[in-house]
Design an enzyme around this catalytic site. Structure first.
Site, PDB file in Angstrom:
ATOM      1  N   GLU A   1       0.838  -1.202   0.000  1.00  0.00           N
ATOM      2  CA  GLU A   1       0.000   0.000   0.000  1.00  0.00           C
ATOM      3  C   GLU A   1       0.872   1.251   0.000  1.00  0.00           C
ATOM      4  O   GLU A   1       0.616   2.209  -0.738  1.00  0.00           O
ATOM      5  CB  GLU A   1      -0.898  -0.026   1.237  1.00  0.00           C
ATOM      6  CG  GLU A   1      -1.660   1.265   1.496  1.00  0.00           C
ATOM      7  CD  GLU A   1      -1.985   1.453   2.959  1.00  0.00           C
ATOM      8  OE1 GLU A   1      -2.287   2.593   3.330  1.00  0.00           O
ATOM      9  OE2 GLU A   1      -1.934   0.471   3.732  1.00  0.00           O
TER      10      GLU A   1
ATOM     11  N   ASP B   1       0.759   3.834  -3.228  1.00  0.00           N
ATOM     12  CA  ASP B   1       0.358   5.228  -3.047  1.00  0.00           C
ATOM     13  C   ASP B   1       1.298   6.156  -3.815  1.00  0.00           C
ATOM     14  O   ASP B   1       0.869   7.107  -4.473  1.00  0.00           O
ATOM     15  CB  ASP B   1       0.367   5.554  -1.558  1.00  0.00           C
ATOM     16  CG  ASP B   1       0.075   7.016  -1.283  1.00  0.00           C
ATOM     17  OD1 ASP B   1      -0.999   7.494  -1.672  1.00  0.00           O
ATOM     18  OD2 ASP B   1       0.928   7.695  -0.674  1.00  0.00           O
TER      19      ASP B   1
ATOM     20  N   ASP C   1      -6.978   1.207   0.774  1.00  0.00           N
ATOM     21  CA  ASP C   1      -5.663   0.607   1.014  1.00  0.00           C
ATOM     22  C   ASP C   1      -5.391  -0.536   0.035  1.00  0.00           C
ATOM     23  O   ASP C   1      -4.281  -0.665  -0.502  1.00  0.00           O
ATOM     24  CB  ASP C   1      -5.582   0.062   2.445  1.00  0.00           C
ATOM     25  CG  ASP C   1      -5.537   1.164   3.497  1.00  0.00           C
ATOM     26  OD1 ASP C   1      -5.360   2.340   3.115  1.00  0.00           O
ATOM     27  OD2 ASP C   1      -5.688   0.848   4.692  1.00  0.00           O
TER      28      ASP C   1
ATOM     29  N   GLU D   1      -4.489   0.665  -3.457  1.00  0.00           N
ATOM     30  CA  GLU D   1      -3.095   1.106  -3.514  1.00  0.00           C
ATOM     31  C   GLU D   1      -2.136  -0.081  -3.485  1.00  0.00           C
ATOM     32  O   GLU D   1      -1.117  -0.093  -4.186  1.00  0.00           O
ATOM     33  CB  GLU D   1      -2.807   2.043  -2.343  1.00  0.00           C
ATOM     34  CG  GLU D   1      -3.508   3.391  -2.458  1.00  0.00           C
ATOM     35  CD  GLU D   1      -3.357   4.251  -1.219  1.00  0.00           C
ATOM     36  OE1 GLU D   1      -3.561   5.467  -1.320  1.00  0.00           O
ATOM     37  OE2 GLU D   1      -3.039   3.714  -0.136  1.00  0.00           O
TER      38      GLU D   1
END
Length: 223
Positions: free
Chosen positions: A44, A48, A116, A119
């Site tokens: 994650e 991102d 989450d 990502e």
């Protein structure tokens, strides 16, 4: 879970992800509540950043806006809410591996968990296939948001900051009043106040969203 199910593999491939092995994709779909040795948190973190770079590059190439406008739009497009919206659109919830209690608590539909996981899938894609392939997946999945108005309107917190400055007031002050619930179903209550004007209180699934909603309510009441 010890292996990625055939249904989840087909689902990932349907939405543009290119699978070689399975372990990293299983990791990307595994929530910490399962007690598994590896869950999606590290992926994650990586995803991102990949999403941010791909989106920033797209905005640079397709918009003539100034830096502030680009940043405003970028923040909206890579927000947890935007990631969760994409995850819902492609049906991610039924492919997330959760512990029984977390699933019973509704974690599969939680905005935090869905965001989450979205990502983390991008992080897995980057590790397996590199940036160019992952950028293609992002541009495909984010197409409705990129072509829409997300982030074009002034963000409520920016609007409040400018309003306070324009009216010779002190900058708005945000305070976290309460945080409750487990991580996958957290609730944040935030108050924003401008000295000698007033305040507004809002609750949301993340601190950032609670601050945004509080700013919006403040502007509706006092702006």
């Amino acid at each position: 879970m010890s292996e990625l199910g055939a249904k989840s593999r087909a689902w990932l491939e349907q939405h543009g992800f290119k699978l070689h092995g399975e372990a990293i994709w299983l990791e990307a779909l595994t929530h910490g509540s399962t007690g598994a040795e590896r869950d999606y948190q590290r992926l994650e973190f990586l995803g991102d950043r990949v999403l941010g770079l791909a989106t920033a590059e797209w905005l640079f190439r397709h918009s003539n806006g100034a830096e502030g406008k680009l940043a405003q739009r970028l923040n909206a497009l890579v927000s947890k809410g935007a990631c969760a919206a994409v995850a819902r659109e492609i049906g991610a919830s039924e492919h997330i591996y959760l512990g029984k209690q977390a699933r019973d608590d509704g974690a599969a539909e939680s905005e935090n968990v869905l965001g989450d996981v979205m990502e983390s899938l991008l992080g897995a894609s980057f590790i397996e296939n590199g940036f160019d392939q992952t950028r293609g997946v992002i541009l495909h999945l984010w197409a409705p948001l990129l072509g829409g108005t997300a982030g074009i309107a002034k963000h409520p917190k920016s609007a409040l900051q400018e309003w306070a400055a324009g009216n010779q007031r002190r900058p708005p002050k945000y305070d976290l009043l309460e945080r409750s619930g487990p991580d996958h179903k957290a609730s944040f209550t935030v108050r924003v106040a401008v000295h000698n004007v007033g305040d507004a209180v809002a609750t949301a699934n993340s601190k950032q969203e609670a601050e945004t909603e509080a700013a919006r309510q403040f502007m509706e009441r006092f702006g």
